[in-house]
Write an enzyme that holds these catalytic residues in place. Structure first.
Site, PDB file in Angstrom:
ATOM      1  N   GLN A 170       0.869  -1.197  -0.074  1.00  0.00           N
ATOM      2  CA  GLN A 170       0.033   0.017   0.014  1.00  0.00           C
ATOM      3  C   GLN A 170       0.957   1.260   0.013  1.00  0.00           C
ATOM      4  OE1 GLN A 170      -2.640  -2.068   3.344  1.00  0.00           O
ATOM      5  NE2 GLN A 170      -3.233  -0.163   3.128  1.00  0.00           N
ATOM      6  N   PHE A 194      -6.093  -3.911   3.566  1.00  0.00           N
ATOM      7  CA  PHE A 194      -6.683  -3.446   4.927  1.00  0.00           C
ATOM      8  C   PHE A 194      -5.786  -3.147   5.788  1.00  0.00           C
ATOM      9  CE2 PHE A 194      -8.824  -7.271   3.076  1.00  0.00           C
ATOM     10  CZ  PHE A 194      -9.887  -6.676   2.556  1.00  0.00           C
ATOM     11  N   GLU A 208       0.662  -1.729   4.461  1.00  0.00           N
ATOM     12  CA  GLU A 208       0.985  -0.105   4.813  1.00  0.00           C
ATOM     13  C   GLU A 208       2.478  -0.133   4.983  1.00  0.00           C
ATOM     14  OE1 GLU A 208      -0.024   3.992   6.804  1.00  0.00           O
ATOM     15  OE2 GLU A 208      -1.635   2.396   6.962  1.00  0.00           O
ATOM     16  N   ARG A 234      -5.298   8.060  17.059  1.00  0.00           N
ATOM     17  CA  ARG A 234      -6.892   8.001  16.437  1.00  0.00           C
ATOM     18  C   ARG A 234      -7.870   7.325  17.336  1.00  0.00           C
ATOM     19  NH1 ARG A 234      -9.025   8.697  11.156  1.00  0.00           N
ATOM     20  NH2 ARG A 234      -7.150   9.221  10.340  1.00  0.00           N
ATOM     21  N   ARG A 278      -7.729  -1.539   8.801  1.00  0.00           N
ATOM     22  CA  ARG A 278      -9.003  -0.781   8.353  1.00  0.00           C
ATOM     23  C   ARG A 278      -9.634  -0.266   9.700  1.00  0.00           C
ATOM     24  NH1 ARG A 278     -13.239  -3.506   4.141  1.00  0.00           N
ATOM     25  NH2 ARG A 278     -14.070  -1.510   3.443  1.00  0.00           N
ATOM     26  N   PHE A 318      -7.922   1.783  11.646  1.00  0.00           N
ATOM     27  CA  PHE A 318      -6.566   2.337  12.229  1.00  0.00           C
ATOM     28  C   PHE A 318      -6.709   2.985  13.761  1.00  0.00           C
ATOM     29  CE2 PHE A 318      -2.862   5.161  12.169  1.00  0.00           C
ATOM     30  CZ  PHE A 318      -1.869   4.396  11.666  1.00  0.00           C
ATOM     31  N   ALA A 325      -6.090   5.437   5.419  1.00  0.00           N
ATOM     32  CA  ALA A 325      -6.658   6.497   6.108  1.00  0.00           C
ATOM     33  C   ALA A 325      -7.995   6.921   5.302  1.00  0.00           C
ATOM     34  CB  ALA A 325      -5.819   7.631   6.552  1.00  0.00           C
ATOM     35  N   GLU A 357     -12.729   3.096   5.458  1.00  0.00           N
ATOM     36  CA  GLU A 357     -12.718   2.707   6.809  1.00  0.00           C
ATOM     37  C   GLU A 357     -13.944   2.772   7.506  1.00  0.00           C
ATOM     38  OE1 GLU A 357      -8.194   3.179   7.994  1.00  0.00           O
ATOM     39  OE2 GLU A 357      -9.176   5.034   7.305  1.00  0.00           O
TER      40      GLU A 357
END
Length: 793
Positions: free
Chosen positions: A215, A246, A250, A328, A360, A362, A529, A730
């Site tokens: 990703q 997902f 990343e 987050r 997903r 996060f 994100a 997400e």
């Protein structure tokens, strides 16, 4: 009249009716997927001389390595070489933020499954068999395996964080009612269909081409360059598509890209590293599990007056992305509710397990579910419908509209959205029917819940909110687009193609997308994100707009009139009463030496974040949604079934309704799996025992509700997003909170809704039975106490 002698189309009418966005279009690779012709990294033709790699993994959770005997590995069939940490030419690190994540363990292992060496052989199977033959002598050390143990030991990968507003302690003490408790919410394996894979091919002059399922191509470029002791311009990373990500690809695709590249550099030959499912699950991180301790004060009506929560996540052995995930979570603890006095604390527990990573949502789902759990408790204690308590605590329109971190909510549509869903789902009528059913059904119990969602869109780290794109218009009028986003099935390429087609006024068939490549668009952010279409759509629109403006200027020069009046629609250019086919105008513009390609760039405006005070405007806007779930639970076995689900999601002015509805449906099932069936278990030795489909249960077709109703809420983004759309990756994953709380509602009915079931997530059948037993025991105790009081009286 046009050149063919037919009446000219009214440009204004055509501009108003023609559009390439806002329409349901098939995924750009749908046909290839169906025919099995879509190439993934493992499908790419192998270069002559390609070798295959496998990783040798730690068998201990925490230990010093006293010695490694690799003789049997080297002597194994087909093995060409074995590489350890000392063979890495550059930096032995693949950590995305804190440099505490070695590519290969060097003297110390910190979880079962940590890579120690790389085997390179003539085939994948030979490499994998050889990797199992190493003899490693360990000196075991104490291991921390749970977030609770990390809290007790004060074991952190990063300093704990805190967000406070008002005086939560005083407000809590003064509140007429209080609720205090603990909650555990488990993690989740990404379980992408395509596992981790990287294919490194040496190029001339120290170059390295890495074909990788990732990703974040730019981060892979940086990690590989550092590992090889080279500069970024030596390394090109390319990804055409992924079979799912997902969040698991990343940052954690870096280990595989770096290991393949190190082996390719040392051997001088192309090297492919493809993880088997078991190794993939043992090595890579998952969604962070969280343990919560909460204290909340509330009024007689159920309005929250004070909220305190202490969250500890299982970060794993290294920081990875745990800091941003915790941030987050802190910023989503409020969900859709105004909290006047709060004290939110979050810590990332250092444990001897896989280093957990993006997934997903996060951290957003982990933050929001704690508040939903509290509201569910308050409602049951007050003998009120949980929906009424939720609505009472919603953010206001013009007051009570500032989040704990200081962002003003200017686009609050949760009131209208929930009201619409409450009506369309017949919530009140079904609630009465379920209560009646439960009174007459001693074993099977039904449950119902409606839960809302507010989710902030943007990267926590401000500088990541930028993107670039390249758009080429060829002489025949065909268009090639490249952007920094990566396609993992979510349809970002399709949406970007629609944006470009709309900007140039052409049929979507003229537009083709190419593989994401660090040699074309540099310094890209991860496709994460929920910003993929927002950022890359805007960048591609910027590039296409520049080309359109050049063509408009050329058309005005050729046909007269103002370039501002030139219109592009329906594969036609309208200029001063003339209708010119797009391809024809492009060919003429080329002969006139008009530049027909352009780069585009976009950076999200208005974002700010102070990590020390945890205040600012971290999100560009909020996406909203709500869902109603109805379940039936067998109180003797703990089995349950989702009977019906209604979901309403705010995608703004959707770029592609079909894709967006598909994303909502997929996110709902994935989130439901996290909260109900997907249980991660480690044994006492720290080994993940649920590391295969046989022991780890993701939702299947049979888990989908027979009655599944998903709609998009009619809305327009208040922010100037791409065509006023909203992200859809997400936020819908929080919609199946409704399933979890419907299960809790069904369990609660066992005790006449007088006891709050102690239900942790995932709500497996075992967990459900434990909660049922707890409710039955508490109910029996209450009845006995009442009888004793009556006897004394």
């Amino acid at each position: 009249m046009n050149d063919a002698g037919t009446p000219a189309l009214k440009t204004a009418d055509l501009a108003a009716s023609w559009a390439a966005v806002g329409k349901s279009r098939p995924h750009e690779s749908a046909r290839l997927h169906v025919l099995g012709q879509a190439d993934y990294t493992d499908d790419i033709d192998e270069v002559r001389g390609t070798l295959h790699a496998a990783l040798g993994l730690s068998g201990k959770a925490h230990a010093r390595i006293l010695g490694i005997d690799l003789a049997a590995v080297r002597a194994s069939r087909g093995v060409k070489n074995v590489y350890t940490a000392r063979d890495i030419p550059g930096t032995n690190d693949c950590g995305p933020i804190i440099h505490d994540d070695p590519i290969l363990a060097d003297g110390l292992v910190q979880y079962v499954g940590q890579p120690i060496f790389i085997v390179v052989a003539d085939t994948h199977d030979n490499a994998r068999r050889a990797a199992r033959k190493a003899k490693i002598d360990y000196d075991e050390l104490p291991a921390i395996l749970t977030p609770q143990a990390a809290r007790a030991a004060q074991s952190w990968v990063l300093p704990p964080m805190r967000l406070a507003r008002g005086d939560a302690q005083s407000a809590y003490e003064a509140a007429p009612h209080k609720v205090k408790g603990e909650l555990y919410v488990g993690g989740q394996e990404q379980f992408y269909l395509e596992g981790q894979i990287a294919y490194a091919i040496p190029q001339e002059n120290d170059g390295m081409l890495v074909l990788c399922s990732t990703q974040h191509p730019s981060e892979m470029q940086h990690v590989v360059a550092h590992a090889l002791g080279l500069h970024s311009h030596h390394v090109t990373v390319e990804c055409r598509r992924m079979g799912g990500g997902f969040g698991g690809k990343e940052s954690q695709s870096a280990l595989w890209a770096a290991a393949a590249s190190v082996a390719a550099k040392r051997s001088g030959r192309p090297v492919k590293l493809r993880a088997d499912r078991d190794d993939d699950m043992l090595v890579t991180g998952k969604r962070h599990c969280f343990h919560y301790e909460y204290e909340v004060g509330y009024g007689d009506d159920g309005r929250i007056l004070a909220a305190k929560v202490d969250m500890v996540s299982r970060a794993g052995y290294s920081a990875d992305l745990s800091g941003p995930v915790a941030t987050r979570a802190v910023c989503h603890f409020d969900n859709t509710y105004y909290l006047s006095d709060v004290d939110i604390r979050a810590a990332c527990g250092k444990t001897n397990t896989q280093s957990n990573t993006a997934f997903r949502g996060f951290g957003g789902p982990q933050g929001a579910i704690a508040m939903e759990y509290v509201l569910d408790e308050i409602a049951r204690t007050l003998h009120r419908d949980a929906l009424d308590i939720r609505k009472l605590n919603f953010y206001g329109k013009n007051d009570h509209n500032v989040t704990p971190y200081g962002q003003v909510i200017v686009d609050n549509v949760i009131h209208e959205l929930v009201d619409e869903l409450e009506t369309s789902s017949a919530y009140r009528k079904r609630r009465a029917a379920i209560d009646a059913y439960n009174r007459s059904s001693p074993v099977l119990k039904k449950g119902l819940a409606l839960t809302p969602v507010k989710f902030g869109i943007a990267f926590n780290v401000t500088h990541l909110n930028q993107a670039g794109a390249l758009v080429h218009v060829y002489v025949d009028g065909s268009i090639l687009v490249n952007h920094g986003g990566t396609e993992m099935g979510q349809g970002v390429n399709t949406k970007v193609m629609q944006v470009v087609a709309h900007e140039l006024g052409v049929d979507l068939g003229r537009v083709r997308i190419t593989a994401t490549n660090t040699g074309k668009v540099a310094n890209t952010s991860a496709t994460a994100a929920s910003t993929g279409a927002d950022l890359n759509g805007m960048a591609a629109q910027d590039a296409a707009r520049q080309i359109r403006e050049r063509l408009a200027a050329f058309a005005a020069g050729q046909y007269g009139g103002s370039e501002a009046d030139v219109r592009f629609a329906a594969d036609t250019v309208f200029a001063n009463g003339h209708e010119i086919p797009f391809g024809e105008l492009v060919a003429k513009a080329y002969l006139a030496r008009t530049q027909l390609w352009s780069d585009g760039y976009y950076a999200t405006p208005g974002l700010s974040w102070d990590a020390k005070t945890m205040t600012g405007r971290p999100f560009s806007y909020f996406a909203y949604g709500a869902a109603v779930a109805e379940v039936v639970v067998d109180t003797l076995t703990g089995e349950w079934k989702l009977l019906r689900a209604d979901a309403l999601y705010d995608a703004g002015r959707s770029l592609n309704p079909a894709l967006d509805i598909g994303q909502v449906e997929g996110a709902f099932l994935q989130g439901m799996g996290w909260l109900t069936t997907e249980e991660l278990r480690w044994n006492d030795g720290g080994k993940l025992t649920t590391h295969a489909p046989s022991t780890y249960k993701i939702p299947g077709v049979s888990d989908c509700p027979q009655d599944f109703r998903v709609r998009l809420f009619e809305n327009s983004n208040v922010e100037d997003s791409i065509h006023r759309s909203k992200a859809v990756g997400e936020p819908p994953l929080l919609l199946p909170f409704s399933v979890f709380f419907a299960i809790r509602d069904a369990i609660s009915s066992v005790g006449g809704h007088k006891v709050n079931p102690p239900l942790n997530a995932p709500a497996t059948s075992e967990e459900i039975l434990k909660a049922v037993s707890a409710v039955e025991a508490a109910t029996s105790q209450a009845v006995a106490s009442q009888a004793a009081v009556a006897t004394v009286g």
